[in-house]
Design a protein around this motif. Structure first.
Motif, PDB file in Angstrom:
ATOM      1  N   GLY A   5      16.893  41.353  -6.799  1.00 42.42           N
ATOM      2  CA  GLY A   5      17.549  41.570  -8.089  1.00 42.42           C
ATOM      3  C   GLY A   5      17.592  43.044  -8.436  1.00 42.42           C
ATOM      4  O   GLY A   5      16.955  43.878  -7.787  1.00 42.42           O
ATOM      5  N   LEU A   6      18.378  43.357  -9.472  1.00 36.44           N
ATOM      6  CA  LEU A   6      18.490  44.746  -9.919  1.00 36.44           C
ATOM      7  C   LEU A   6      17.192  45.203 -10.555  1.00 36.44           C
ATOM      8  O   LEU A   6      16.580  44.476 -11.339  1.00 36.44           O
ATOM      9  CB  LEU A   6      19.626  44.877 -10.935  1.00 36.44           C
ATOM     10  N   LYS A  11      19.798  48.413 -13.509  1.00 30.90           N
ATOM     11  CA  LYS A  11      20.483  47.784 -14.647  1.00 30.90           C
ATOM     12  C   LYS A  11      20.984  48.845 -15.623  1.00 30.90           C
ATOM     13  O   LYS A  11      22.115  48.769 -16.130  1.00 30.90           O
ATOM     14  CB  LYS A  11      19.536  46.823 -15.370  1.00 30.90           C
ATOM     15  N   GLN A 132      21.770  46.172  -3.458  1.00 34.24           N
ATOM     16  CA  GLN A 132      22.126  45.855  -4.844  1.00 34.24           C
ATOM     17  C   GLN A 132      23.427  46.515  -5.285  1.00 34.24           C
ATOM     18  O   GLN A 132      23.907  46.280  -6.390  1.00 34.24           O
ATOM     19  CB  GLN A 132      20.989  46.297  -5.790  1.00 34.24           C
ATOM     20  N   THR A 134      26.563  46.175  -4.421  1.00 28.45           N
ATOM     21  CA  THR A 134      27.708  45.297  -4.697  1.00 28.45           C
ATOM     22  C   THR A 134      27.625  44.718  -6.098  1.00 28.45           C
ATOM     23  O   THR A 134      28.640  44.602  -6.800  1.00 28.45           O
ATOM     24  CB  THR A 134      27.771  44.160  -3.661  1.00 28.45           C
ATOM     25  N   LYS A 135      26.422  44.355  -6.543  1.00 33.88           N
ATOM     26  CA  LYS A 135      26.252  43.804  -7.891  1.00 33.88           C
ATOM     27  C   LYS A 135      26.609  44.841  -8.950  1.00 33.88           C
ATOM     28  O   LYS A 135      27.266  44.529  -9.947  1.00 33.88           O
ATOM     29  CB  LYS A 135      24.805  43.340  -8.095  1.00 33.88           C
ATOM     30  N   ALA A 138      30.268  45.270  -9.124  1.00 32.80           N
ATOM     31  CA  ALA A 138      30.878  44.103  -9.766  1.00 32.80           C
ATOM     32  C   ALA A 138      30.766  44.202 -11.288  1.00 32.80           C
ATOM     33  O   ALA A 138      31.715  43.852 -12.012  1.00 32.80           O
ATOM     34  CB  ALA A 138      30.206  42.823  -9.272  1.00 32.80           C
TER      35      ALA A 138
END
Length: 455
Positions: A5-6, A11, A132, A134-135, A138
């Motif tokens: 996860g980020l 974030k 991470q 790509t997230k 997005a």
């Protein structure tokens, strides 16, 4: 640090940079649904100059997009982003103070000179881990889509209460807010992500233009934004002629865009389930073609125009969201920065040509003529997709490589390419990184063992 996860910093990077990108794009988009209606008092007003004013930012964006990315590589991401936002604010103030349409065109061109897209995306890459990234991209992409939807709501409301000059003044304020976010909320990068992932390499641009699959996608984004800009030269005037007063246009645009967002979800689900991106892509094109045909044939029917707007945005949303990921899938390993540079340049050049073509077509043929020309261009794009391949579902990795010489780099690349699940592998000695494209059989630990890396 867990890799699933980020992180807290990632974030913060994602949402702060998405906000900067969104504020700037909102400033560019807000004029689109209102300029033809609220700019009629300007000296020199004509449909042709309306189109030029709406699309002028695209020309300077297209010219400066790649150079600004290269400058960010040399002088740092944040200074170039701040300069770009300052230019955008100055262009907004110039347009706000203009009493002729020519002054607005100059202001819009100056807005476009603040071409920060490449630098913002490169900074996002610098501040995030590869797995991470790509997230984060997005999240930035979703924010751009949201800013477009919001601009269709806010633009008409602001123009109604503050006029065109007030709208441009507001866009200047948004740019200044973006500068504050960059200074106070965006972390300072310690290093830079590998250039192949972020910034266009001039020597590789020709190869990107001559690749048949990438060319189809670049031509597609050019046509998509040409059509979008051309339609918004004619559609606001056509809606007024059909009986929708300009103060209520937001009541159509915003719900239509949001509704279209949900209508495109089945297209995404079908594409994933059937593993046939090409067919779903063509369905989205046919939806847009149907929408433009309805606009051209029933220009005086408000009901038909309203349905057509929903259909138009359904196809547009899917294509706009799909094209960047397709570029990443089709581009050669290690050349994502160059591929995205050509893609972004094509996108902004399309916006400029759309304004020019839309304004000229409206002046000569009226609104129905604009929609008919746009329809013809979408049909050309549909024909181009006939030779499009379905992309293989691969994941990209960028890994540090403990490599000292050319022979070792070649040996590493050979060994990596022989690992299970590796479709493509190159090792770049100058950057000390390996670029990989892999499938579900790939074992990251095996690649790191070859590279002598613990990243």
């Amino acid at each position: 640090m867990a890799n699933n996860g980020l992180s807290k910093t990632e974030k913060k990077v994602a949402f702060s940079l998405a906000s900067v990108f969104g504020l700037r794009m909102m400033g560019l988009f807000m004029i689109m649904p209102v300029f033809a209606l609220y700019g009629q008092h300007l000296e020199g007003f004509s449909p042709l100059w309306v189109g030029i004013a709406i699309g002028a930012y695209g020309l300077t964006q297209a010219i400066l997009q790649i150079p600004m990315g290269i400058l960010s590589d040399r002088y740092g991401r944040k200074p170039i982003i701040l300069i770009g936002l300052a230019l955008f604010a100055l262009g907004s103030l110039l347009a706000a103070s203009a009493d002729s349409i020519y002054g607005v065109v100059a202001g819009r061109a100056l807005q476009g000179m603040g071409a920060i897209a490449a630098a913002v995306l490169a900074l996002a890459a610098d501040l995030t881990r590869d797995e991470q990234r790509t997230k984060v991209m997005a999240i930035i992409g979703m924010c751009i889509g949201f800013s477009f939807a919001l601009s269709l709501l806010v633009g008409p409301i602001v123009a109604e209460h503050l006029g065109l000059s007030g709208l441009f003044a507001m866009t200047a304020g948004l740019a200044l807010l973006g500068m504050v976010i960059v200074q106070l909320l965006v972390p300072n990068p310690i290093g830079q992500a590998p250039k192949g992932d972020t910034v266009a390499a001039p020597a590789k641009l020709k190869a990107m233009l001559t690749d048949p699959q990438l060319f189809r996608l670049d031509a597609g984004i050019f046509i998509l934004h040409l059509v979008l800009t051309a339609v918004f030269v004619a559609l606001p005037l056509d809606l007024v002629d059909a009986g929708l007063v300009k103060e209520k246009h937001w009541m159509l645009y915003f719900p239509a865009f949001v509704g279209a967002f949900f209508l495109m979800v089945p297209l995404i689900i079908i594409g994933v389930k059937k593993k046939n991106t090409k067919a779903t892509f063509q369905i989205a094109l046919l939806i847009m073609i149907a929408a433009l045909a309805a606009m051209a044939l029933f220009a005086n029917s408000l009901v038909v125009l309203s349905v057509a707007v929903v259909l138009f945005f359904t196809g547009f949303n899917y294509l706009e969201a799909s094209l960047p990921s397709l570029i990443a899938k089709f581009c050669p390993v290690g050349d994502k920065g160059s591929a995205m540079g050509v893609y972004s340049t094509s996108q902004f050049l399309g916006a400029f040509c759309g304004g020019l073509l839309g304004g000229g077509a409206y002046q000569l043929l009226g609104a129905a003529g604009v929609f008919a020309v746009a329809l013809g261009l979408m049909c050309i794009w549909l024909l181009l997709t006939l030779g499009m391949q379905n992309p293989i579902l691969l994941k990209s990795y960028t890994l540090e490589a403990e490599v000292e010489g050319k022979e070792q780099a070649r040996a590493m690349a050979t060994e990596l390419s022989q690992l299970p699940g590796v479709a493509e592998a190159i090792v770049v000695l100058e950057e000390k990184v390996a670029y990989l494209k892999v499938d579900e059989h790939f074992d990251l630990r095996q690649a790191r063992a070859v590279l002598g890396s613990s990243n």
